[in-house]
Design an enzyme around this catalytic site. Structure first.
Site, short mmCIF file in Angstrom:
data_model
loop_
_atom_site.label_atom_id
_atom_site.label_comp_id
_atom_site.label_asym_id
_atom_site.label_seq_id
_atom_site.Cartn_x
_atom_site.Cartn_y
_atom_site.Cartn_z
N CYS A 149 0.85 -1.20 0.00
CA CYS A 149 0.00 0.00 0.00
C CYS A 149 0.88 1.24 0.00
O CYS A 149 0.58 2.25 -0.64
CB CYS A 149 -0.89 0.04 1.24
SG CYS A 149 -1.85 -1.45 1.53
N HIS A 151 1.07 5.20 -1.36
CA HIS A 151 0.34 6.01 -0.38
C HIS A 151 1.13 6.40 0.87
O HIS A 151 0.53 6.55 1.92
CB HIS A 151 -0.95 5.28 0.02
CG HIS A 151 -1.94 5.15 -1.09
ND1 HIS A 151 -2.60 6.23 -1.63
CD2 HIS A 151 -2.38 4.07 -1.78
CE1 HIS A 151 -3.41 5.81 -2.60
NE2 HIS A 151 -3.29 4.51 -2.72
N ARG A 203 -12.73 -0.50 -2.74
CA ARG A 203 -11.53 0.28 -3.07
C ARG A 203 -10.27 -0.51 -2.72
O ARG A 203 -9.30 -0.56 -3.48
CB ARG A 203 -11.58 1.62 -2.33
CG ARG A 203 -10.40 2.57 -2.50
CD ARG A 203 -10.14 2.99 -3.91
NE ARG A 203 -9.24 2.08 -4.59
CZ ARG A 203 -8.90 2.15 -5.88
NH1 ARG A 203 -9.41 3.07 -6.65
NH2 ARG A 203 -8.08 1.28 -6.42
N CYS A 219 -7.35 -1.98 -5.16
CA CYS A 219 -5.93 -1.66 -4.95
C CYS A 219 -5.09 -2.93 -5.02
O CYS A 219 -4.05 -2.96 -5.67
CB CYS A 219 -5.72 -0.97 -3.60
SG CYS A 219 -6.01 0.81 -3.63
#
Lengths: 266, 202
Positions: free
Chosen positions: A175, A179, A223, A227
């Site tokens: 992730c 991010h 979402r 991802c």
């Protein structure tokens, strides 16, 4: 009702005529022009109807469902998620709590409820998406304040942080790859820094969201699943520990921010 | 803190890093949270030594000796083109750079993988839809085509960790994401003076 449809069509046409800008500004402009005319309003109405609709072998509504503030209390419930529920003895996100209520109160089959939580492109949207959209709207404007009092809730945050930075798959993506930095974008899409309060608040506070490109409301569970698809990982399951842990990580980082969902996204 | 640092060092030596939780505990959670879908199989959740070393939450203390050793290992493992030819066709390279598909559960495994360079890098100045996670590579060809430059660029594409351990960039050669020919084509896209990457914007 008609007004919404007409306004949306106009803006969709306008959007197609806007030259491609090298930032996310075009979608910000779109959002501003839409004002309160988010197509998600139809999904909110549908979610409310589903909450009060008798379903399952018990022919029960979800009014007896306790979202953490007492049976049937929906206003302000979403901003306290994910949270620990003593009856199930686990930390739950809103989606897994709804599944729990559908099986225990309405007597519905777990596998059937879990079969298709998120719609495919071209679908009309699922029951789960509608319920989550309405319940998020029931917290619109409220302060994000996930529970972190129970040891299981704090452990879930720690797990979420571990998973957030866990690099795996053929592309070595985590992730954090996309991010953990501010003011970055992938192609033209702006990327929120989910390790920061402001980035997490913006992201957590704006899902579920109506996706203009898909014509559907999407939940945070969806979402995350998408991802991981792009991370080249296997498919994330709704209500799984990883899903709940990552939502806890985001919600806690977002604490103090404002719930603005349902949002409006590219 | 001392005990924690020692614990991490030992874990790294065994290539099963755990930062604040036991590694097997996290792996069990992952196995219960994902299901295989098409080409995205469950073995993709298992980490190799680089992935483990580079999964540290921010602010965690790192073992610099271990990282230096790991980086040297990556450098020694780089496979240079056997025929000594580094540069392919920049036009095919442009396709690879713009293609974001490949290895996702939703992708057709019979189609070639993309490099998706534009997701993170600016390249040809006329392409406005570029990401900013990596540095701009516009005008990269100005660096020339010396043997050292060719080897450096190839190595960066083959396994970025050979130079910068824990870089966000995928290991396009070492992980088999791109073929040798695709890598040569991307090399040409970067280095050929005729490539749009090395032309002024129109």
């Amino acid at each position: 009702m008609k007004r919404h449809h007409f306004g949306f069509t106009l803006f969709a046409v306008w959007l197609c005529s806007v030259p491609l800008a090298a930032d996310d500004g075009v979608f910000d402009q779109y959002r501003d022009l839409m004002g309160d005319d988010n197509p998600a309003v139809f999904v909110i109405d549908e979610g409310e109807e589903l909450w009060f609709a008798p379903q399952g072998p018990e022919s029960a509504t979800l009014e007896a469902c306790d979202l953490g503030l007492g049976p049937g209390v929906t206003a302000g419930a979403y901003v306290r998620f994910p949270r620990y529920f003593a009856d199930a003895d686990v930390v739950m996100d809103l989606e897994s709590r709804l599944v729990y209520c559908m099986t225990t109160i309405q007597g519905r089959d777990l596998d059937v409820v879990n079969a298709k939580p998120y719609s495919l492109r071209g679908d009309f949207g699922t029951e789960m998406e509608a319920l989550v959209t309405w319940l998020a709207a029931e917290s619109e404007g409220a302060t994000i304040a996930p529970e972190q009092t129970h040891a299981a809730e704090r452990a879930m945050y720690t797990l979420g942080e571990e998973i957030f930075f866990y690099r795996a798959g053929p592309h070595d993506f985590s992730c954090a790859t996309c991010h953990e930095q501010s003011d970055m974008r992938i192609r033209l899409q702006a990327l929120p820094d989910l390790t920061s309060h402001s980035g997490a608040a913006e992201a957590w506070g704006s899902w579920p969201a109506y996706r203009i490109s898909q014509g559907l409301v999407r939940t945070m569970g969806w979402r995350l699943r998408d991802c991981f698809r792009q991370q080249r990982w296997p498919e994330l399951q709704m209500g799984s520990e990883v899903s709940i842990a990552l939502q806890t990580y985001m919600a806690v980082n977002a604490a103090g921010g404002t719930m603005t969902a349902p949002g409006l996204k590219r | 803190m001392k005990a924690l640092v020692t614990g991490i060092t030992i874990a790294l030596a065994a290539s099963v890093t755990a930062w604040t939780m036991a590694s097997d505990e996290i792996e069990a959670v992952l196995r219960n949270s994902f299901v295989a879908k098409n080409q995205a199989t469950m073995d993709r959740l298992e980490r190799d030594a680089v992935q483990s070393a580079c999964s540290a939450p921010r602010g965690m203390p790192l073992d610099n000796d271990m990282l230096t050793t790991l980086r040297a290992e990556r450098l020694n493992s780089v496979v240079l083109p056997p025929d000594g030819q580094y540069l392919g066709d920049w036009q095919r390279g442009a396709e690879v750079a713009g293609n974001g598909r490949g290895l996702q559960s939703s992708d057709d495994p019979t189609q070639p993988n993309g490099g998706n360079c534009y997701a993170c890098h600016q390249l040809a100045p006329d392409e406005v839809a570029y990401g900013t996670l990596g540095p701009s590579l516009t005008g990269y060809g100005a660096r020339g085509q010396s043997e050292a430059m060719l080897q450096y660029t190839w190595t960066k594409l083959w396994d970025t960790h050979a130079y910068n351990l824990c870089s966000h960039m995928p290991r396009f050669g070492a992980q088999g994401i791109l073929t040798e020919q695709q890598l040569k084509d991307v090399m040409a896209y970067l280095l050929d003076p005729a490539s749009p990457v090395n032309q002024a914007a129109e």
